[in-house]
Design a protein around this motif. Sequence first.
Motif, PDB file in Angstrom:
ATOM      1  N   TRP A 151      47.783  37.720  34.724  1.00  9.34           N
ATOM      2  CA  TRP A 151      46.834  38.767  34.351  1.00  9.34           C
ATOM      3  C   TRP A 151      46.397  39.583  35.555  1.00  9.34           C
ATOM      4  CZ3 TRP A 151      46.818  39.283  29.365  1.00  9.34           C
ATOM      5  CH2 TRP A 151      47.078  38.183  28.572  1.00  9.34           C
ATOM      6  N   VAL A 152      47.327  39.793  36.497  1.00  4.70           N
ATOM      7  CA  VAL A 152      46.946  40.518  37.705  1.00  4.70           C
ATOM      8  C   VAL A 152      46.674  41.984  37.412  1.00  4.70           C
ATOM      9  CG1 VAL A 152      47.829  41.336  39.891  1.00  4.70           C
ATOM     10  CG2 VAL A 152      48.051  38.973  39.308  1.00  4.70           C
ATOM     11  N   LEU A 153      47.499  42.579  36.580  1.00  2.00           N
ATOM     12  CA  LEU A 153      47.344  44.014  36.334  1.00  2.00           C
ATOM     13  C   LEU A 153      46.021  44.341  35.635  1.00  2.00           C
ATOM     14  CD1 LEU A 153      48.898  46.474  37.008  1.00  2.00           C
ATOM     15  CD2 LEU A 153      49.921  46.429  34.753  1.00  2.00           C
ATOM     16  N   PRO A 154      45.640  43.613  34.570  1.00  5.41           N
ATOM     17  CA  PRO A 154      44.301  43.858  34.015  1.00  5.41           C
ATOM     18  C   PRO A 154      43.186  43.595  35.021  1.00  5.41           C
ATOM     19  CG  PRO A 154      45.589  42.613  32.472  1.00  5.41           C
ATOM     20  CD  PRO A 154      46.393  42.700  33.717  1.00  5.41           C
ATOM     21  N   PHE A 155      43.389  42.610  35.871  1.00  7.12           N
ATOM     22  CA  PHE A 155      42.368  42.299  36.876  1.00  7.12           C
ATOM     23  C   PHE A 155      42.164  43.485  37.818  1.00  7.12           C
ATOM     24  CE2 PHE A 155      41.063  40.335  40.864  1.00  7.12           C
ATOM     25  CZ  PHE A 155      40.009  39.577  40.440  1.00  7.12           C
ATOM     26  N   GLU A 156      43.280  44.065  38.284  1.00  8.31           N
ATOM     27  CA  GLU A 156      43.150  45.204  39.195  1.00  8.31           C
ATOM     28  C   GLU A 156      42.587  46.418  38.479  1.00  8.31           C
ATOM     29  OE1 GLU A 156      43.557  45.033  42.311  1.00  8.31           O
ATOM     30  OE2 GLU A 156      44.213  42.962  42.285  1.00  8.31           O
ATOM     31  N   ALA A 157      43.004  46.625  37.233  1.00  7.96           N
ATOM     32  CA  ALA A 157      42.441  47.742  36.467  1.00  7.96           C
ATOM     33  C   ALA A 157      40.943  47.561  36.290  1.00  7.96           C
ATOM     34  CB  ALA A 157      43.128  47.843  35.108  1.00  7.96           C
ATOM     35  N   LEU A 158      40.526  46.309  36.141  1.00  7.32           N
ATOM     36  CA  LEU A 158      39.102  46.030  35.984  1.00  7.32           C
ATOM     37  C   LEU A 158      38.344  46.361  37.261  1.00  7.32           C
ATOM     38  CD1 LEU A 158      37.417  44.957  33.763  1.00  7.32           C
ATOM     39  CD2 LEU A 158      37.590  42.732  34.754  1.00  7.32           C
ATOM     40  N   SER A 159      38.960  46.143  38.416  1.00  4.25           N
ATOM     41  CA  SER A 159      38.264  46.487  39.656  1.00  4.25           C
ATOM     42  C   SER A 159      38.079  47.996  39.761  1.00  4.25           C
ATOM     43  CB  SER A 159      39.024  45.937  40.853  1.00  4.25           C
ATOM     44  OG  SER A 159      40.284  46.527  40.913  1.00  4.25           O
ATOM     45  N   VAL A 160      39.090  48.759  39.315  1.00  5.62           N
ATOM     46  CA  VAL A 160      38.931  50.217  39.303  1.00  5.62           C
ATOM     47  C   VAL A 160      37.800  50.614  38.359  1.00  5.62           C
ATOM     48  CG1 VAL A 160      40.073  52.381  38.787  1.00  5.62           C
ATOM     49  CG2 VAL A 160      41.317  50.575  39.919  1.00  5.62           C
ATOM     50  N   LEU A 161      37.737  49.935  37.207  1.00  6.81           N
ATOM     51  CA  LEU A 161      36.674  50.253  36.254  1.00  6.81           C
ATOM     52  C   LEU A 161      35.300  49.940  36.824  1.00  6.81           C
ATOM     53  CD1 LEU A 161      36.581  50.000  32.586  1.00  6.81           C
ATOM     54  CD2 LEU A 161      34.917  48.606  33.691  1.00  6.81           C
ATOM     55  N   LEU A 162      35.204  48.830  37.554  1.00  9.44           N
ATOM     56  CA  LEU A 162      33.904  48.497  38.146  1.00  9.44           C
ATOM     57  C   LEU A 162      33.506  49.536  39.184  1.00  9.44           C
ATOM     58  CD1 LEU A 162      33.898  44.654  38.559  1.00  9.44           C
ATOM     59  CD2 LEU A 162      32.447  46.043  37.155  1.00  9.44           C
ATOM     60  N   LEU A 163      34.494  50.020  39.940  1.00 12.32           N
ATOM     61  CA  LEU A 163      34.182  51.064  40.915  1.00 12.32           C
ATOM     62  C   LEU A 163      33.699  52.321  40.206  1.00 12.32           C
ATOM     63  CD1 LEU A 163      34.273  52.003  43.853  1.00 12.32           C
ATOM     64  CD2 LEU A 163      36.555  52.856  43.390  1.00 12.32           C
ATOM     65  N   ALA A 164      34.388  52.686  39.128  1.00 14.59           N
ATOM     66  CA  ALA A 164      33.982  53.872  38.377  1.00 14.59           C
ATOM     67  C   ALA A 164      32.581  53.698  37.815  1.00 14.59           C
ATOM     68  CB  ALA A 164      34.979  54.151  37.254  1.00 14.59           C
ATOM     69  N   ALA A 165      32.279  52.493  37.312  1.00 15.11           N
ATOM     70  CA  ALA A 165      30.942  52.244  36.761  1.00 15.11           C
ATOM     71  C   ALA A 165      29.882  52.337  37.858  1.00 15.11           C
ATOM     72  CB  ALA A 165      30.901  50.872  36.095  1.00 15.11           C
ATOM     73  N   LEU A 166      30.227  51.836  39.042  1.00 11.25           N
ATOM     74  CA  LEU A 166      29.281  51.901  40.171  1.00 11.25           C
ATOM     75  C   LEU A 166      28.969  53.341  40.517  1.00 11.25           C
ATOM     76  CD1 LEU A 166      27.978  50.005  42.275  1.00 11.25           C
ATOM     77  CD2 LEU A 166      29.933  50.443  43.699  1.00 11.25           C
ATOM     78  N   VAL A 167      30.053  54.145  40.680  1.00  9.42           N
ATOM     79  CA  VAL A 167      29.849  55.552  41.025  1.00  9.42           C
ATOM     80  C   VAL A 167      29.089  56.266  39.910  1.00  9.42           C
ATOM     81  CG1 VAL A 167      31.040  57.698  41.499  1.00  9.42           C
ATOM     82  CG2 VAL A 167      31.872  55.595  42.491  1.00  9.42           C
ATOM     83  N   GLY A 168      29.446  55.961  38.671  1.00 14.60           N
ATOM     84  CA  GLY A 168      28.769  56.613  37.558  1.00 14.60           C
ATOM     85  C   GLY A 168      27.299  56.271  37.503  1.00 14.60           C
ATOM     86  N   ALA A 169      26.964  55.011  37.740  1.00 14.63           N
ATOM     87  CA  ALA A 169      25.554  54.633  37.705  1.00 14.63           C
ATOM     88  C   ALA A 169      24.787  55.311  38.821  1.00 14.63           C
ATOM     89  CB  ALA A 169      25.426  53.115  37.813  1.00 14.63           C
ATOM     90  N   ILE A 170      25.413  55.434  39.984  1.00 12.51           N
ATOM     91  CA  ILE A 170      24.713  56.099  41.097  1.00 12.51           C
ATOM     92  C   ILE A 170      24.497  57.576  40.771  1.00 12.51           C
ATOM     93  CG2 ILE A 170      24.952  56.804  43.490  1.00 12.51           C
ATOM     94  CD1 ILE A 170      26.354  54.189  44.003  1.00 12.51           C
TER      95      ILE A 170
END
Lengths: 200, 141
Positions: A151-170
């Motif tokens: 499940w490496v690919l979903p894991f990495e996609a999830l890290s991108v999503l977390l980054l996007a969520a961080l930027v969006g929340a800021i």
Amino acid sequence: MTLAAETHGFLSPTGVEIVFLLTGLVTLGAAVITVTTRQLVHAALWLVVALGGLAVEYLLLTAEFVAWVQVLIYVGSVVVLLLFGLMLTRAPIGRSPDADSGNRWVALGVAGAAAVLLVTLVVDAFRTTWIDLDEPKGTTDLLGASVFRHWVLPFEALSVLLLAALVGAIVLSRKDGGSAEEVAGNPAGPVDAADDGGEG
Amino acid sequence: MHLAYPAVLAALLFCVGLYGVLARRNAILVLMSVELMLNAVNLNLVAFDVAFRDVLRSGQSFALFIIALAAAEIGIGLAIVLMVYRNRGTSAVDRLRDLADTDAGGTGGAADAPDPQDAADAAADAAGESAAASKKAEATA
């Protein structure tokens, strides 16, 4: 002779089942109090009980890693975020009479109907399925190998999503972009500055 | 352990969360109920993964992903709720009715007369809006 051991009747529960049932009752009770209490901060604190009870359920299902992740992320950060949100929106500390909206009885009907339907269906479908809890199936070793091998690919996609969520929340929670300083420094023209800085 | 125990508990938790989402007024309490629903799904995933002895551990991996997604969701959701509170002065979800069809009865007039409840809501909305506007003007002045 081995028939009694194979059928796994509901009337002779094992110790794990009894503990699961008691923890499930506590979890369900805490969840019900969370959605019905009129004190908003108490709702967040009862949510801690419900989520912690779920972590115990994961432990009973031998899913250790998920249990500790649940404790770390849900109890540790999500509830703290919710409490911060309650404080920042100036939620009333005491009992607030308008915690429930007017469609409360409709909601109760919908939830009750869904509960009856789902419980009937689930009990009918999985009445005879038995979980074998002899060897642990969710240790960090097993789950780490699975996540980083299959499940490496979903894991990495999830890290991108977390980054996007961080930027969006800021971006969302910035106070009107750079216009706040402008308002403070230049009180003569505050209206234009307050209007055009929203999106940053 | 019977699979019915965790499955029934997950179903009941989901329905409790469903009630909370539909019945609560405060947006943060709605977010809490969403968390309860997500946790019910997680319990289902973990229980079925353990019951069916998945070699890929897909249920538990997906439960981990859902936990991370829920953390992201709660962050964005709280940011949105805080922004709404800053702009409107309230975080009650049934006060945010700017997109509601409140004046539909005036144009057609055939099927449904404008009932007094909607009119009262519209009046309350107008009052809240003017209050928020005055608050904003106060803040900027």
